[in-house]
Motif scaffolding. Structure first.
Motif, mmCIF file in Angstrom:
data_model
loop_
_atom_site.group_PDB
_atom_site.id
_atom_site.type_symbol
_atom_site.label_atom_id
_atom_site.label_comp_id
_atom_site.label_asym_id
_atom_site.label_seq_id
_atom_site.Cartn_x
_atom_site.Cartn_y
_atom_site.Cartn_z
ATOM 1 N N ALA A 216 2.658 0.280 -8.870
ATOM 2 C CA ALA A 216 1.334 0.319 -8.249
ATOM 3 C C ALA A 216 0.556 -0.966 -8.490
ATOM 4 C CB ALA A 216 0.548 1.520 -8.762
ATOM 5 N N GLY A 217 0.638 -1.515 -9.703
ATOM 6 C CA GLY A 217 -0.115 -2.722 -10.011
ATOM 7 C C GLY A 217 0.308 -3.901 -9.161
ATOM 8 N N ALA A 218 1.621 -4.102 -9.018
ATOM 9 C CA ALA A 218 2.119 -5.211 -8.210
ATOM 10 C C ALA A 218 1.732 -5.030 -6.747
ATOM 11 C CB ALA A 218 3.641 -5.320 -8.347
ATOM 12 N N ALA A 219 1.846 -3.796 -6.240
ATOM 13 C CA ALA A 219 1.471 -3.538 -4.845
ATOM 14 C C ALA A 219 -0.014 -3.811 -4.631
ATOM 15 C CB ALA A 219 1.814 -2.097 -4.477
ATOM 16 N N ALA A 220 -0.827 -3.409 -5.586
ATOM 17 C CA ALA A 220 -2.270 -3.623 -5.462
ATOM 18 C C ALA A 220 -2.597 -5.113 -5.408
ATOM 19 C CB ALA A 220 -2.996 -2.957 -6.623
ATOM 20 N N ARG A 221 -1.961 -5.896 -6.249
ATOM 21 C CA ARG A 221 -2.246 -7.335 -6.268
ATOM 22 C C ARG A 221 -1.837 -8.004 -4.956
ATOM 23 N NH1 ARG A 221 -0.636 -6.387 -11.627
ATOM 24 N NH2 ARG A 221 1.547 -6.919 -11.180
ATOM 25 N N GLN A 222 -0.694 -7.601 -4.398
ATOM 26 C CA GLN A 222 -0.243 -8.187 -3.138
ATOM 27 C C GLN A 222 -1.183 -7.837 -1.987
ATOM 28 O OE1 GLN A 222 3.700 -6.540 -3.031
ATOM 29 N NE2 GLN A 222 4.608 -8.285 -4.093
ATOM 30 N N LEU B 93 -8.573 -0.237 -7.281
ATOM 31 C CA LEU B 93 -9.982 -0.425 -7.626
ATOM 32 C C LEU B 93 -10.139 -1.485 -8.711
ATOM 33 C CD1 LEU B 93 -11.290 3.252 -7.531
ATOM 34 C CD2 LEU B 93 -11.695 1.442 -5.850
ATOM 35 N N LEU B 94 -9.226 -1.510 -9.681
ATOM 36 C CA LEU B 94 -9.288 -2.528 -10.730
ATOM 37 C C LEU B 94 -9.102 -3.925 -10.146
ATOM 38 C CD1 LEU B 94 -7.222 -0.882 -13.624
ATOM 39 C CD2 LEU B 94 -9.702 -1.174 -13.502
ATOM 40 N N VAL B 95 -8.107 -4.082 -9.257
ATOM 41 C CA VAL B 95 -7.831 -5.403 -8.694
ATOM 42 C C VAL B 95 -8.961 -5.833 -7.767
ATOM 43 C CG1 VAL B 95 -6.202 -6.748 -7.314
ATOM 44 C CG2 VAL B 95 -5.352 -5.041 -8.924
ATOM 45 N N GLY C 291 -19.353 -9.611 8.331
ATOM 46 C CA GLY C 291 -20.394 -9.777 9.341
ATOM 47 C C GLY C 291 -21.780 -9.724 8.732
ATOM 48 N N PRO C 292 -22.795 -10.014 9.517
ATOM 49 C CA PRO C 292 -24.179 -10.037 9.013
ATOM 50 C C PRO C 292 -24.621 -8.726 8.383
ATOM 51 C CG PRO C 292 -24.047 -11.052 11.193
ATOM 52 C CD PRO C 292 -22.719 -10.422 10.940
ATOM 53 N N THR C 293 -24.176 -7.597 8.953
ATOM 54 C CA THR C 293 -24.586 -6.300 8.403
ATOM 55 C C THR C 293 -23.560 -5.719 7.456
ATOM 56 O OG1 THR C 293 -23.580 -5.052 10.231
ATOM 57 C CG2 THR C 293 -25.837 -5.848 10.543
ATOM 58 N N GLY C 294 -22.419 -6.378 7.314
ATOM 59 C CA GLY C 294 -21.367 -5.854 6.447
ATOM 60 C C GLY C 294 -20.586 -4.715 7.063
ATOM 61 N N GLY C 295 -20.779 -4.451 8.351
ATOM 62 C CA GLY C 295 -20.098 -3.339 8.990
ATOM 63 C C GLY C 295 -19.044 -3.739 9.998
ATOM 64 N N ARG C 296 -18.755 -5.040 10.116
ATOM 65 C CA ARG C 296 -17.755 -5.475 11.084
ATOM 66 C C ARG C 296 -16.357 -5.338 10.492
ATOM 67 N NH1 ARG C 296 -18.404 -11.433 12.611
ATOM 68 N NH2 ARG C 296 -17.155 -11.736 10.730
ATOM 69 N N VAL C 297 -15.475 -4.674 11.214
ATOM 70 C CA VAL C 297 -14.102 -4.505 10.770
ATOM 71 C C VAL C 297 -13.355 -5.825 10.942
ATOM 72 C CG1 VAL C 297 -11.927 -3.325 11.213
ATOM 73 C CG2 VAL C 297 -14.072 -2.048 11.282
ATOM 74 N N GLY C 298 -12.734 -6.289 9.867
ATOM 75 C CA GLY C 298 -11.983 -7.537 9.913
ATOM 76 C C GLY C 298 -10.509 -7.317 9.708
ATOM 77 N N LEU C 299 -9.913 -8.118 8.839
ATOM 78 C CA LEU C 299 -8.491 -8.033 8.576
ATOM 79 C C LEU C 299 -8.138 -6.678 7.980
ATOM 80 C CD1 LEU C 299 -5.838 -9.800 8.552
ATOM 81 C CD2 LEU C 299 -6.368 -10.233 6.154
ATOM 82 N N THR C 300 -6.999 -6.132 8.408
ATOM 83 C CA THR C 300 -6.483 -4.884 7.869
ATOM 84 C C THR C 300 -5.092 -5.145 7.315
ATOM 85 O OG1 THR C 300 -7.711 -3.631 9.522
ATOM 86 C CG2 THR C 300 -5.930 -2.486 8.413
ATOM 87 N N VAL C 301 -4.841 -4.741 6.063
ATOM 88 C CA VAL C 301 -3.528 -4.944 5.453
ATOM 89 C C VAL C 301 -2.962 -3.592 5.041
ATOM 90 C CG1 VAL C 301 -4.032 -7.282 4.693
ATOM 91 C CG2 VAL C 301 -4.479 -5.393 3.148
ATOM 92 N N ARG C 302 -1.650 -3.446 5.193
ATOM 93 C CA ARG C 302 -0.982 -2.181 4.914
ATOM 94 C C ARG C 302 0.269 -2.409 4.097
ATOM 95 N NH1 ARG C 302 3.357 1.008 5.708
ATOM 96 N NH2 ARG C 302 4.375 -0.992 6.110
ATOM 97 N N GLY C 303 0.587 -1.470 3.219
ATOM 98 C CA GLY C 303 1.848 -1.473 2.505
ATOM 99 C C GLY C 303 2.364 -0.058 2.362
ATOM 100 N N ASP C 304 3.673 0.065 2.170
ATOM 101 C CA ASP C 304 4.236 1.379 1.876
ATOM 102 C C ASP C 304 3.706 1.854 0.529
ATOM 103 O OD1 ASP C 304 5.724 1.190 4.187
ATOM 104 O OD2 ASP C 304 7.513 0.450 3.164
ATOM 105 N N LEU C 305 3.577 3.172 0.373
ATOM 106 C CA LEU C 305 3.197 3.708 -0.930
ATOM 107 C C LEU C 305 4.253 3.293 -1.947
ATOM 108 C CD1 LEU C 305 1.976 7.298 -0.017
ATOM 109 C CD2 LEU C 305 0.579 5.357 -0.718
ATOM 110 N N PRO C 306 3.851 2.621 -3.024
ATOM 111 C CA PRO C 306 4.841 2.084 -3.956
ATOM 112 C C PRO C 306 5.434 3.174 -4.846
ATOM 113 C CG PRO C 306 2.631 1.657 -4.775
ATOM 114 C CD PRO C 306 2.464 2.298 -3.419
ATOM 115 N N PRO C 307 6.624 2.950 -5.372
ATOM 116 C CA PRO C 307 7.196 3.898 -6.330
ATOM 117 C C PRO C 307 6.452 3.860 -7.648
ATOM 118 C CG PRO C 307 8.581 1.945 -6.148
ATOM 119 C CD PRO C 307 7.517 1.814 -5.094
ATOM 120 N N ALA C 308 6.689 4.846 -8.476
ATOM 121 C CA ALA C 308 6.035 4.911 -9.791
ATOM 122 C C ALA C 308 6.339 3.638 -10.576
ATOM 123 C CB ALA C 308 6.532 6.139 -10.556
ATOM 124 N N GLY C 309 5.316 3.080 -11.194
ATOM 125 C CA GLY C 309 5.470 1.871 -11.984
ATOM 126 C C GLY C 309 5.237 0.583 -11.220
#
Length: 372
Positions: free
Chosen positions: A66-72, A126-128, A46-64
Motif C-alpha cells: 500500500a505504501g509504495a502504491a500510495a507514493r506512486q 492520507l499520510l502521503v 482552479g480559482p474556486t478549487g472545484g475544477r476537476v483536473g488530472l485523474t490517476v488510477r491504480g489497481d488495488l495493491p496487495p497486502a504490504g
C-alpha cells in the motif's frame, strides 16, 4: 507490464463538479473506462478549487504494497500541481470487522460492528498526501452502484447503507460525448481492442517469416538507404488505404502487414511515422497502427503499439495510450521509444506538450520523411 499509475484528464474540457456523488459517477468519463478494484485520485484546482483536473488510477495493491502504491499515485497527481485531491476506492469487497466494536460512540455517532474495506490503503494515501501538502476534500468508496464517505460517522454512511449514484446525464458525460470519447466497460475492454483476432497469430507468424526473408534479400540487392525509402513509401501507401470514405482501400493482406511490421523495425521509418499523428492523416495512421498491433506477433507488435500510443495520447485518450504502451513494453522492453513515452505518460505529460515536442523534432531536422 502494468504502469505505476494510469493518468488521465489532460487537455480535456474543463468541468466543475461539486457533489461527491457526481464525481464518482463521472469516473468512467474521467478515466475512459469503468474502473474495477481500483484506487483513484482526482486532482482539484482552479480559482474556486472545484475544477476537476488530472485523474490517476491504480489497481488495488496487495497486502504490504500500500505504501509504495500510495507514493506512486501521489507523485503522478502532483505533476499537475493540484490544490487539493479527492480519494476514491472502487471495490466490491465486503466490509471488514471493526476493531472498535458495535456500540454507539460518546458523541452519539454510529460505531458499527463493521467498517468500510481497504482502510489501511486509505490511511497510507492520507499520510502521503499530507506529506505532499495536498488537502483531501473527501475519501469515498464506490461499490455496486452506491457510494460512501469514509469520514462520515452517521447512519446514512454505515457500511450497510450508502447513497445511490446519481441518475441522469452529467455535464462531464456531455463534454465527453462532444469530444468523441467512448467509455469502455473496463480496462480489459481497452486491451481487447488491440488483441489478436482468434486464430490469426499462426498465419501472421508465417507471413512475418517470409517477409523477413524478402527484406534480407532486398537489403543485399539495393542497400539500407534505398530499402528505407522503399519502406517509407509502402507505409505512406498503407496509410492512404486506411483513410475513411471513398478515398480509402480494402483491408491489408497478411503479407502487406508483415512487410510493414518489418519496415517499422527501421528506426528512421519508425521515427518518421511519429509525424503522421500531426497531420491530416492522423486518423488513418491511428487505424493502421491499431490494425498492425492487433495482427502482429511479438516482438513485431511493439513498434505499432508505440505509434498507436502516440496517436491516442495526442487526442487526449490517456487510457488507451497506457494500454498500448503496456503492450509495447511487454513485447519489447528494450524499445527505447516506448520506454521514453512510458516515462512521459507516467509523468503526466499533457498532449499539447507531446505535440509540441514532435513538432519541434520535425522542425529541427528530425524525422524528415513526409507523405507527398
Amino acid at each position: 507490464m502494468d504502469a505505476p499509475a494510469d493518468a488521465y484528464g489532460t487537455d480535456r474540457p474543463e468541468v466543475r463538479i461539486s457533489d461527491p456523488g457526481e464525481v464518482v459517477a463521472a469516473l468512467p468519463h474521467l478515466l475512459g473506462f469503468h474502473p474495477r478494484e481500483s484506487v483513484v485520485l482526482v486532482g482539484l484546482g482552479g480559482p474556486t478549487g472545484g475544477r476537476v483536473g488530472l485523474t490517476v488510477r491504480g489497481d488495488l495493491p496487495p497486502a504490504g504494497a500500500a505504501g509504495a502504491a500510495a507514493r506512486q499515485l501521489v507523485a503522478s497527481l502532483r505533476s499537475d500541481a493540484p490544490t487539493a485531491a479527492l480519494l476514491v476506492v472502487v471495490s466490491d469487497d465486503p466490509d471488514d470487522l471493526d476493531p472498535r466494536g458495535g456500540d454507539e460512540g460518546a458523541d452519539g455517532a454510529l460505531v458499527s460492528g463493521t467498517q468500510l474495506p481497504h482502510r489501511p490503503l486509505v490511511h497510507e494515501l492520507l499520510l502521503v498526501l499530507s506529506a505532499a501538502d495536498l488537502p483531501v476534500r473527501d475519501v469515498l468508496l464506490v461499490r455496486r452502484g452506491r457510494w460512501w464517505s469514509y469520514d462520515c460517522p452517521y447512519p446514512c454512511c454505515a457500511p450497510a447503507a450508502g447513497t445511490p449514484l446519481p441518475d441522469g446525464v452529467s455535464e462531464l458525460a456531455v463534454a465527453a460525448v462532444a469530444t468523441g470519447q467512448v467509455v469502455a466497460a473496463d480496462r480489459a475492454a481497452l486491451s481487447a481492442r488491440i488483441a489478436a483476432p482468434p486464430g490469426a497469430r499462426g498465419g501472421m507468424r508465417a507471413a512475418c517469416t517470409r517477409a523477413a526473408a524478402r527484406r534480407t534479400a532486398r537489403l543485399g540487392a539495393v542497400g539500407p538507404a534505398v530499402l528505407t525509402d522503399e519502406s517509407w513509401a509502402a507505409l505512406v501507401r498503407a496509410v492512404a488505404r486506411c483513410r475513411p470514405g471513398p478515398g480509402g482501400g480494402g483491408p491489408l493482406e497478411d503479407h502487406e502487414v508483415a512487410d510493414l511490421l518489418w519496415a517499422l523495425r527501421d528506426p528512421q521509418v519508425r521515427d518518421s511515422a511519429l509525424q503522421l499523428a500531426l497531420g491530416a492523416d492522423a486518423a488513418a495512421a491511428e487505424t493502421l497502427w491499431t490494425e498492425c498491433t492487433r495482427r502482429a506477433p511479438a516482438p513485431l507488435d511493439a513498434a505499432p503499439a508505440t505509434l498507436l500510443a502516440v496517436s491516442v495520447w495526442l487526442r487526449g485518450d490517456g487510457a488507451m495510450a497506457n494500454v498500448a504502451l503496456d503492450r509495447a513494453m511487454d513485447s519489447d522492453p528494450d524499445l527505447a521509444l516506448a520506454r521514453l513515452l512510458s516515462q512521459g505518460l507516467a509523468a503526466c505529460l499533457p498532449p499539447r506538450e507531446l505535440r509540441a515536442l514532435l513538432e519541434q523534432a520535425a522542425g529541427a531536422g528530425g524525422p524528415a520523411r513526409r507523405p507527398a
